[in-house]
Design a protein around this motif. Sequence first.
Motif, short mmCIF file in Angstrom:
data_model
loop_
_atom_site.label_atom_id
_atom_site.label_comp_id
_atom_site.label_asym_id
_atom_site.label_seq_id
_atom_site.Cartn_x
_atom_site.Cartn_y
_atom_site.Cartn_z
N GLN A 163 0.81 -1.21 0.00
CA GLN A 163 0.00 0.00 0.00
C GLN A 163 0.85 1.27 0.00
N ARG A 203 -5.01 0.54 -10.68
CA ARG A 203 -5.93 1.53 -11.28
C ARG A 203 -5.78 2.92 -10.63
N ASP A 253 -4.67 3.71 -7.72
CA ASP A 253 -4.75 3.77 -6.26
C ASP A 253 -4.58 2.37 -5.69
N SER A 282 -5.20 1.27 -2.92
CA SER A 282 -6.30 0.86 -2.03
C SER A 282 -7.40 0.12 -2.79
N SER A 283 -7.36 0.18 -4.13
CA SER A 283 -8.34 -0.57 -4.91
C SER A 283 -8.16 -2.07 -4.76
N GLU A 327 -10.17 -5.36 0.18
CA GLU A 327 -11.55 -5.86 0.33
C GLU A 327 -11.87 -5.93 1.81
#
Length: 804
Positions: A769, A783, A785, A787-788, A791
């Motif tokens: 991250q 994409r 970021d 953080s995508s 989950e």
Amino acid sequence: MSPRVDALQRRIRISAGEFGSEGGRSIGLGARGLTRLWMGQELHRKVQARLREEESGFVSELPLQAEIESDGWILEVSGRADGVLFDGNTPLRVDEIKTLHFAVDLRGLYVEERLDPFRRQLSIYAWMLERRYAVVVEARLILIDIVTGEERAEAVGWRPELVEAELRKVLHRIRSVEEKREAERDRRRAAAAKIPFPHSRLRPIQKEIGDEVRMALDEGRPLLLQAPTGSGKTAAVLHPALQWAFARGFRLFFLTAKTLQQKLAVETLGGMQEEGVFRSLQLRAKAKMCANEEMICHEEYCPWAREFGLKMLRTGLLRRLKEDSAHGDPDRIYEASFHQEVCPFEVSLEMLEDSGVVICDYNYVFDPAIGLDALLGEGSLKDTVLIIDEAHNLIQRSREYYSPELFRNEANRALVALSRRENRVYLRLRRLVEELSGLISETVLGALGKGRRGEEKILLDPEVFSAFRLEFDAAMLEYFLYKKEQELWTAQDSVVELFLGLVRFQRVLGLGGEEFVHLARRHREEGESLRIFCRDASRFCGKIFEECAGTVAMSATLEPFEFYRDLLGIADARERSLPSPFPRENRLILNIPDIDTSWKNRERYHDAVAGWISRLAPLHGNTLVLFPSYAYLNDVAERLSAHVQEGREIHLNIIRQESGLADEIQGEILKALEENDAQLVLAVLGGIFAEGIDYPGEMLSEVIVVSPALPQFNREQELLKEFLEEKYGHGFSYAYLIPGMTRVIQAAGRLIRSEEDRGVIVLIGRRFQQSRHARYLPEEWIRGDPSSMLEEDPVFAVRRFFEG
């Protein structure tokens, strides 16, 4: 140096040393073997220095050149005379110095035949002096015993008209050989347009790749090509590159980091082969092709090397191998060569000349101890196109080629072997090995003190090692001869291994340069050693790329391109990165951020890692879990068995990769994945199961990567970082981040290799991250970021993916 032929100018250039060198080729430490060549150079310098002191008009290494015409062709002969004695400006005598092992080379039959090439070379120098100064000079051949140092001199008679007649014969012979080579090049040109694409259809991404390859080759620029695993880049690159090379009469080398990768290249080429329109050859490592009990490549000590040239002519083996198949398979070459008692490896090299495509390891081009020029002759790169598969591996491999190490433990093992006999040969070597062991010990003691472990920078003197090796070489020749007489062959000889290590060490030490640092080392397992650490091999790789006809370096991980341009020495390259052609919905990428995998904190999270692996592994399907080291793998594996069956209806079978895994065990693991379900394979990043291997069909459903695979923090890695920061301004990124993240992406690439494949990629660790790590992940993963990849319930997300 091989003759250089300019057909347009009708001119042939040849060195004086090649004059009269016709006849069957010999193998090993004979007249032109590498060891004798090096020793000869050292002894030459000593004799030349003495003659300069004794004779005031003596000039050493005098460059000479002359030409002769025949049938409209010009033969240009050049060379350096070892010594010429002048009276003012008038030459009186020319000397040629040659080194031999008198006890072997001047005994038995064919002594005169061994000396005749030296006499012919000497007569060439005398003739060139006569052409330049219009005066006939005396010619003297000086022979030096490479073991004892004894010298013998003889006057060599010569006549200009006889030399010129011999030169015209050489000219006609070279023209004949060149006509055959040109016929082979014509055959390749004719074959270029006939080479079919190896698959039934050309996918859109393959067309893009092919267009890039053609443009780069036409422009004369190297191509850095990043294309996803499974995109068919091997066929997409090989087909246009082969057509381009053959249309110009060139050859192509397909280079790999691992033998397994060569299988795909051979299969792809097979799909392009129609009625033997071109010849291909797969080269295997010399050690694996050796038929002798011990790998000592010398006619005196190996029956498969003895009379190699004559046996090849008598048996017609080369012709039969070529007639049997358009592809030179190493297994078939080995079997046929073994039965004819000729060296299988040398037979492979004999097949190089007529092979339009060669599939082999990086070593055959980039290792200075082998090298393409040594195999095919000087200047061969200019007619060669290089395809470098999995090119991200070349940076580390090229550094290793130039980072030799001398271990005191190896010297001590050699001393144990030498203590078993009491004779002059063994005593002489024992003294030298003791000196080498002492040199290592004293140097390490001076750098590290008594008992302290670690590494410290030192400065080694090349002259010390050159002088040492000169004496060592002479002693080794006696050692080989004694072993032959006493039939003392063993599968592994610690004395020979030490000697070969010394040879490589001395050669690299002589290169010099700011990229090298010398280290004294003391470690618990390896003991004391001296190491030359190459921090950047771009100078040596770059020279190869500049000389060759074209280069395509391809991989699924070649970004950032700047990193590879800098550290491979590739200038003015075309760069192309192609996105994955596979549906995004076929892949789920997750990150588990609550785990700290840093070296200082990872031990606290071993149980948590084991728990996540157990919960995330799919109910049906196989999982590959990859760790940055065997130690990390083993620590988690010990805890995994307690977690892995909890709440599972299907029993998971845990398979653990062991260090130094044999080829047959690798095959058994792959077979288990192919034939069974619910297999959990624990392996290491950068290893055989993480790179350069296919898992087709249903073999693999999930890849879990535990931690970024940053190289281990140590003294060498820090020296590397400091140097790369100073030279390129990217020390930490170039030394740690990019290599570590490249391994992660390579490992994940094992999963999705076709439009039908579906699977999950899990990255365990909070560093994925962090921006400085995430910036090197593929954009299609994050994409924009990182953080995508998160989950709220990763386990549920995985179950939903596989059930959907």
